[in-house]
Design a protein around this motif. Structure first.
Motif, PDB file in Angstrom:
ATOM      1  N   ARG A 147       0.809  -1.215   0.000  1.00 20.40           N
ATOM      2  CA  ARG A 147       0.000   0.000   0.000  1.00 20.40           C
ATOM      3  C   ARG A 147       0.845   1.269   0.000  1.00 20.40           C
ATOM      4  NH1 ARG A 147      -5.346   0.368   2.246  1.00 20.40           N
ATOM      5  NH2 ARG A 147      -5.070  -1.840   2.601  1.00 20.40           N
ATOM      6  N   ASP A 148       1.905   1.272   0.811  1.00 20.85           N
ATOM      7  CA  ASP A 148       2.687   2.501   0.970  1.00 20.85           C
ATOM      8  C   ASP A 148       4.083   2.129   1.449  1.00 20.85           C
ATOM      9  OD1 ASP A 148       3.629   5.012   1.539  1.00 20.85           O
ATOM     10  OD2 ASP A 148       2.669   5.074   3.515  1.00 20.85           O
ATOM     11  N   SER A 149       5.054   2.584   0.756  1.00 18.45           N
ATOM     12  CA  SER A 149       6.406   2.180   1.129  1.00 18.45           C
ATOM     13  C   SER A 149       7.043   3.184   2.088  1.00 18.45           C
ATOM     14  CB  SER A 149       7.275   2.036  -0.122  1.00 18.45           C
ATOM     15  OG  SER A 149       7.274   3.288  -0.785  1.00 18.45           O
ATOM     16  N   GLY A 150       6.265   4.207   2.484  1.00 23.73           N
ATOM     17  CA  GLY A 150       6.845   5.282   3.297  1.00 23.73           C
ATOM     18  C   GLY A 150       7.150   4.931   4.727  1.00 23.73           C
ATOM     19  N   GLY A 151       6.353   4.069   5.355  1.00 25.43           N
ATOM     20  CA  GLY A 151       6.499   3.802   6.796  1.00 25.43           C
ATOM     21  C   GLY A 151       7.770   3.025   7.119  1.00 25.43           C
ATOM     22  N   THR A 152       8.202   3.178   8.378  1.00 29.36           N
ATOM     23  CA  THR A 152       9.411   2.449   8.787  1.00 29.36           C
ATOM     24  C   THR A 152       9.082   1.248   9.672  1.00 29.36           C
ATOM     25  OG1 THR A 152       9.602   3.849  10.720  1.00 29.36           O
ATOM     26  CG2 THR A 152      10.841   4.514   8.776  1.00 29.36           C
ATOM     27  N   GLY A 153       7.858   1.217  10.166  1.00 26.78           N
ATOM     28  CA  GLY A 153       7.498   0.113  11.056  1.00 26.78           C
ATOM     29  C   GLY A 153       7.937   0.374  12.494  1.00 26.78           C
ATOM     30  N   LEU A 154       8.241   1.622  12.809  1.00 30.06           N
ATOM     31  CA  LEU A 154       8.649   1.954  14.184  1.00 30.06           C
ATOM     32  C   LEU A 154       7.524   2.650  14.957  1.00 30.06           C
ATOM     33  CD1 LEU A 154      12.282   3.289  13.618  1.00 30.06           C
ATOM     34  CD2 LEU A 154      11.642   1.219  14.826  1.00 30.06           C
ATOM     35  N   GLY A 155       6.530   3.149  14.230  1.00 34.17           N
ATOM     36  CA  GLY A 155       5.479   3.964  14.837  1.00 34.17           C
ATOM     37  C   GLY A 155       4.786   3.292  16.025  1.00 34.17           C
ATOM     38  N   LEU A 156       4.307   2.058  15.825  1.00 38.11           N
ATOM     39  CA  LEU A 156       3.564   1.396  16.909  1.00 38.11           C
ATOM     40  C   LEU A 156       4.477   0.992  18.061  1.00 38.11           C
ATOM     41  CD1 LEU A 156       0.917  -0.766  14.994  1.00 38.11           C
ATOM     42  CD2 LEU A 156       0.533   1.276  16.377  1.00 38.11           C
ATOM     43  N   ALA A 157       5.729   0.618  17.735  1.00 41.14           N
ATOM     44  CA  ALA A 157       6.681   0.269  18.809  1.00 41.14           C
ATOM     45  C   ALA A 157       6.880   1.488  19.712  1.00 41.14           C
ATOM     46  CB  ALA A 157       8.009  -0.172  18.201  1.00 41.14           C
ATOM     47  N   ILE A 158       7.037   2.668  19.066  1.00 40.43           N
ATOM     48  CA  ILE A 158       7.217   3.903  19.842  1.00 40.43           C
ATOM     49  C   ILE A 158       5.945   4.212  20.632  1.00 40.43           C
ATOM     50  CG2 ILE A 158       7.501   6.419  19.617  1.00 40.43           C
ATOM     51  CD1 ILE A 158       9.370   5.870  17.253  1.00 40.43           C
ATOM     52  N   ALA A 159       4.792   4.056  19.968  1.00 39.09           N
ATOM     53  CA  ALA A 159       3.514   4.378  20.622  1.00 39.09           C
ATOM     54  C   ALA A 159       3.309   3.523  21.869  1.00 39.09           C
ATOM     55  CB  ALA A 159       2.371   4.170  19.639  1.00 39.09           C
ATOM     56  N   ARG A 160       3.622   2.224  21.758  1.00 32.80           N
ATOM     57  CA  ARG A 160       3.427   1.353  22.923  1.00 32.80           C
ATOM     58  C   ARG A 160       4.395   1.745  24.052  1.00 32.80           C
ATOM     59  NH1 ARG A 160       2.657  -5.102  22.936  1.00 32.80           N
ATOM     60  NH2 ARG A 160       0.469  -4.527  22.912  1.00 32.80           N
ATOM     61  N   GLU A 161       5.635   2.044  23.699  1.00 35.69           N
ATOM     62  CA  GLU A 161       6.603   2.445  24.747  1.00 35.69           C
ATOM     63  C   GLU A 161       6.138   3.719  25.437  1.00 35.69           C
ATOM     64  OE1 GLU A 161      10.269   1.619  25.245  1.00 35.69           O
ATOM     65  OE2 GLU A 161      10.592   0.129  23.686  1.00 35.69           O
ATOM     66  N   ILE A 162       5.563   4.655  24.652  1.00 35.73           N
ATOM     67  CA  ILE A 162       5.074   5.906  25.256  1.00 35.73           C
ATOM     68  C   ILE A 162       3.920   5.584  26.213  1.00 35.73           C
ATOM     69  CG2 ILE A 162       3.869   8.081  24.767  1.00 35.73           C
ATOM     70  CD1 ILE A 162       5.557   8.260  22.183  1.00 35.73           C
ATOM     71  N   ALA A 163       2.994   4.705  25.772  1.00 31.76           N
ATOM     72  CA  ALA A 163       1.862   4.324  26.627  1.00 31.76           C
ATOM     73  C   ALA A 163       2.382   3.727  27.934  1.00 31.76           C
ATOM     74  CB  ALA A 163       0.978   3.321  25.896  1.00 31.76           C
ATOM     75  N   GLU A 164       3.367   2.825  27.810  1.00 36.80           N
ATOM     76  CA  GLU A 164       3.894   2.172  29.018  1.00 36.80           C
ATOM     77  C   GLU A 164       4.640   3.161  29.905  1.00 36.80           C
ATOM     78  OE1 GLU A 164       5.911  -1.263  27.471  1.00 36.80           O
ATOM     79  OE2 GLU A 164       4.003  -2.302  27.134  1.00 36.80           O
ATOM     80  N   ALA A 165       5.346   4.127  29.283  1.00 38.39           N
ATOM     81  CA  ALA A 165       6.056   5.136  30.088  1.00 38.39           C
ATOM     82  C   ALA A 165       5.066   5.971  30.903  1.00 38.39           C
ATOM     83  CB  ALA A 165       6.875   6.041  29.180  1.00 38.39           C
ATOM     84  N   HIS A 166       3.804   6.038  30.425  1.00 37.90           N
ATOM     85  CA  HIS A 166       2.766   6.773  31.168  1.00 37.90           C
ATOM     86  C   HIS A 166       2.001   5.854  32.120  1.00 37.90           C
ATOM     87  CE1 HIS A 166       3.478   9.843  28.110  1.00 37.90           C
ATOM     88  NE2 HIS A 166       2.914  10.686  28.954  1.00 37.90           N
ATOM     89  N   GLY A 167       2.497   4.627  32.285  1.00 34.98           N
ATOM     90  CA  GLY A 167       1.814   3.665  33.175  1.00 34.98           C
ATOM     91  C   GLY A 167       0.561   3.097  32.527  1.00 34.98           C
TER      92      GLY A 167
END
Ligand SMILES: Nc1ncnc2c1ncn2[C@@H]1O[C@H](COP(=O)(O)OP(=O)(O)OP(=O)(O)O)[C@@H](O)[C@H]1O
Ligand SMILES: [Mg+2]
Length: 433
Positions: A386-406
């Motif tokens: 569909r799109d070759s632009g993404g790096t596949g890091l977005g959700l990994a970062i999002a989950r780490e941010i969620a966990e950093a907020h407890g």
């Protein structure tokens, strides 16, 4: 153990000494009961039988010896002391008693006769505190045997512990970052289940280390690959342009190289963000209305699909606004990219949790991929097409941010499309330790 053995032996010897002293007293009493009738009723022989004592001597009322055992006949009194007036018996250690050799216990008796008191002296050997040599030898031998046996037993037991410990230590010493697949031997038999537990715990730790190391290696190789691809593409473009400067559409080529640089910058920024999150860099938290934040992000730009908002007001959270915005941007970008026609964004409070949901009406994410997409550099095949632009890091970062907020970031079931659920503690809620 040796101390207990010495203690028991000491008590045994004290007991043996007391018993032996009793026996010596009995022997003296026996001699007394044999001689007293001879003194009282006669005839009193000049030479008395020794019996089971060392010596006997009878003095008359004038203190002159009248009868004695063989070695003391014709000799002066072996002692001069008499029992106190109220007693009939007294004992003293004399070294030596007159006419005898060596130290002895001399027991003195008062025998009442018509002409006065006749002293009767009976000499018995001194009883040492340990009784006799036999008891001493017995105690020493038993102590030595028991101590030797105990030492051998403890040593055998120690060997049983030390051998597997050594095996574990040797194996651990040989494990390095390049040989993380090795495990320490787990002792299968023996009394020490603690050793088995220790080996299993060490192996469990090695399992986790190996997993983390593999992940790190994979991450490094994925990151290098993702950085290399745009660099190679830009290099080829620049080489071509330099080789055929006249045929090159310079504005177009520059735009393409800039797009490549943008992608590189995005990857490097993502990697930096992940490194900071991994290092647990402090968040700059402030009280924020999650609905307001989501509303503003939706409004910020135009979307290809319809965005439906369902935002409950005043859902306050303590958060790093920039980071939570990063989560929102990624969830909205992903949803827009995969939605057919509509994306729903909702925010609500549920007990002590603030919940943000981003639901799209696209193809959704299969159950078996729902954890995988949170891994670094994971892009499902459908997205690559569909799109070759993404790096596949977005959700990994999002989950780490969620966990950093407890909090948590998960994918939940939905009737259609993907449903991402961010759950963070509301302002004032006690965050889990
Ligand atoms: N709403 C969605 N519907 C279907 N698949 C999705 C959705 N969101 C994410 N995915 C899948 O999860 C993968 C990982 O998403 P992630 O956001 O981590 O990376 P990305 O969007 O590809 O790149 P970027 O790092 O730029 O965000 C995506 O490549 C896609 O395959
Ligand atoms: Mg994304």
């Amino acid at each position: 153990m040796a101390l207990v053995c010495v203690g028991v032996s000491f008590l045994f010897l004290l007991f043996a000494g007391a018993k032996e002293a009793d026996r010596a007293r009995d022997r003296a009493t026996g001699a007394w009961s044999r001689v007293v009738p001879l003194i009282r009723e006669g005839p009193l022989p000049a030479v008395l039988e020794k019996g089971r004592v060392e010596a006997i001597q009878v003095l008359n009322a004038h203190g002159r010896p009248v009868a004695a055992t063989r070695g003391l006949v014709g000799k002066p009194p072996m002692a001069t002391f008499l029992p106190a007036s109220s007693n009939v018996r007294a004992a003293r250690v004399l070294c030596p008693p007159a006419g005898l050799k060596g130290c002895m216990t001399v027991v003195s008796y008062k025998v009442y006769q018509p002409d006065g008191i006749w002293p009767l002296y009976i000499a018995v050997p001194i009883v040492p505190w340990y009784g006799d040599v036999t008891a001493l030898l017995l105690a020493v031998c038993v102590s030595v045997v028991v101590t030797t046996m105990m030492t051998a037993w403890v040593f055998r037991d120690l060997t049983k512990v030390v051998t597997p410990m050594n095996a574990i230590r040797t194996e651990l010493a040989e494990i390095t970052a390049t040989r993380l697949d090795r495990r320490v031997p787990v002792p299968q038999y023996g009394r020490y289940s603690e050793l088995k537990c220790l080996a299993e715990t060490v192996n469990g730790t090695l399992d986790r280390l190996e997993g983390a190391y593999k992940q790190l290696r994979q991450f490094t190789s994925d990151a290098s690959h993702d950085l290399r691809s745009p660099i190679t593409a830009m290099r080829v473009q620049l080489d071509d342009a330099l080789m055929y400067p006249r045929d090159t559409d310079w504005p177009k080529m520059t735009k393409e190289v800039l797009a490549g640089l943008d992608r590189l910058q995005a990857i490097v920024t993502d990697l930096l963000t992940l490194a900071r999150l991994d290092a647990h860099a402090p968040l700059s938290r402030e009280v924020t209305d999650l609905s307001e934040l989501a509303g503003a992000e939706v409004k910020r730009r135009a979307y290809r699909v319809e965005i439906v908002k369902d935002l409950q007001p005043n859902v306050l959270i303590d958060c790093d606004r920039l980071r939570v915005t990063r989560v929102l941007v990624n969830l909205l970008d992903n949803a827009e990219r995969h939605a057919t026609s509509k994306v729903t964004v909702s925010v609500r409070a549920e007990g002590s949790a603030a919940i943000l949901e981003v639901v799209d009406d696209g193809a959704g994410i299969a159950l078996e991929h729902r954890e995988m997409v949170f891994e670094r550099f994971t892009r499902l095949d459908a997205s690559r097409d569909r799109d070759s632009g993404g790096t596949g890091l977005g959700l990994a970062i999002a989950r780490e941010i969620a966990e950093a907020h407890g909090g948590t970031l998960t994918i939940q079931d939905s009737e259609r499309g993907a449903r991402f659920v961010l759950r963070v503690p509301v302002h004032g809620a006690v965050s889990p330790a």
